[in-house]
Design an enzyme around this catalytic site. Sequence first.
Site, mmCIF file in Angstrom:
data_model
loop_
_atom_site.group_PDB
_atom_site.id
_atom_site.type_symbol
_atom_site.label_atom_id
_atom_site.label_comp_id
_atom_site.label_asym_id
_atom_site.label_seq_id
_atom_site.Cartn_x
_atom_site.Cartn_y
_atom_site.Cartn_z
ATOM 1 N N ARG A 148 0.756 -1.035 0.072
ATOM 2 C CA ARG A 148 0.152 -0.047 -0.013
ATOM 3 C C ARG A 148 0.835 1.042 -0.041
ATOM 4 O O ARG A 148 1.975 1.204 0.339
ATOM 5 C CB ARG A 148 -0.972 -0.014 1.277
ATOM 6 N N HIS A 244 -2.092 2.176 -5.825
ATOM 7 C CA HIS A 244 -2.617 1.054 -5.451
ATOM 8 C C HIS A 244 -2.745 0.129 -6.698
ATOM 9 O O HIS A 244 -2.948 -1.073 -6.662
ATOM 10 C CB HIS A 244 -4.104 1.178 -5.033
#
Length: 300
Positions: A148, A244
Amino acid sequence: MNWAQALTDYKHYLKLEKGLASNSIVNYALDINKLIGWLKSVNSTSNPLTITHETVQQFIYDTAKKVNARSQARIISGLKGFFDYLVFEDYRTDNPTDLIESPKIGRKLPDTLSLNEIDKIINTIDLSSPQGERNRAMLETLYGCGLRVSELLDLKLSDLYFKEGYILVTGKGDKQRFVPIAPLTQRYINIYKDQVRVHQEAKPEFLDTLFLNRRGARLTRAMVFTIIKNLAKESGVRKSISPHTFRHSFASHLLKNGADLRAIQQMLGHESITTTEIYMHVDRSQLADVMEKFHPRKDM
């Protein structure tokens, strides 16, 4: 109990009992604040202990006119969690959201990049500048380890265990996990670390932070988004991508190449295998290949 007190207590509960990250707590608080703002707008005197199912339902009806189904479902989920907490702490005996149904929303499949597209984006980076070496190392780490963006930015020099072939990643709720790191990704991090970062003067609180901005501080999420958007545009990749997207691509490519779903779950840091499945783009031909290869009656 008033709303301000209840919300403060709830945020402490989410942090101390649930171990949620600050960003998650802020998002939960936003949902409750929407309800509080609506109650003020309709001159309601309801407090957290007296608000009824009918009042919450009317709030949902009014909110539904302004937001899409996915946002509406998130708000309902946030309210359910808040009132579950009040029931858990014996402030209430019922949850006024129990009979409120969330709108049906389909699973949104994440965008992914092909390996060729990832290479095009990374090859667009201008390596003649110090920021170029940093950006290449960041993108290679995002994709190579499936991180992330918050995990990437929190990565520390002391989290690099290259001899063992791992990095220590701090995920949601400050939960830590070891993630394998390929020699190629290690190489690009080392180039940045040893040839660029070593010449930067880091601010005292960021001495151990791996990726620094020009002022010697931690990069922001917004900056990483901007870097990737600009590189995608320059490279000619016409997909809507974000940091992402590299994580989605990491998981999708591993699965396509035969990796075990449970192993991918551990590397991504998902508590539930269901969450991992959302990242997977398993086409029907691949499922047919699995059946053909592994089913015990395939030759009968």
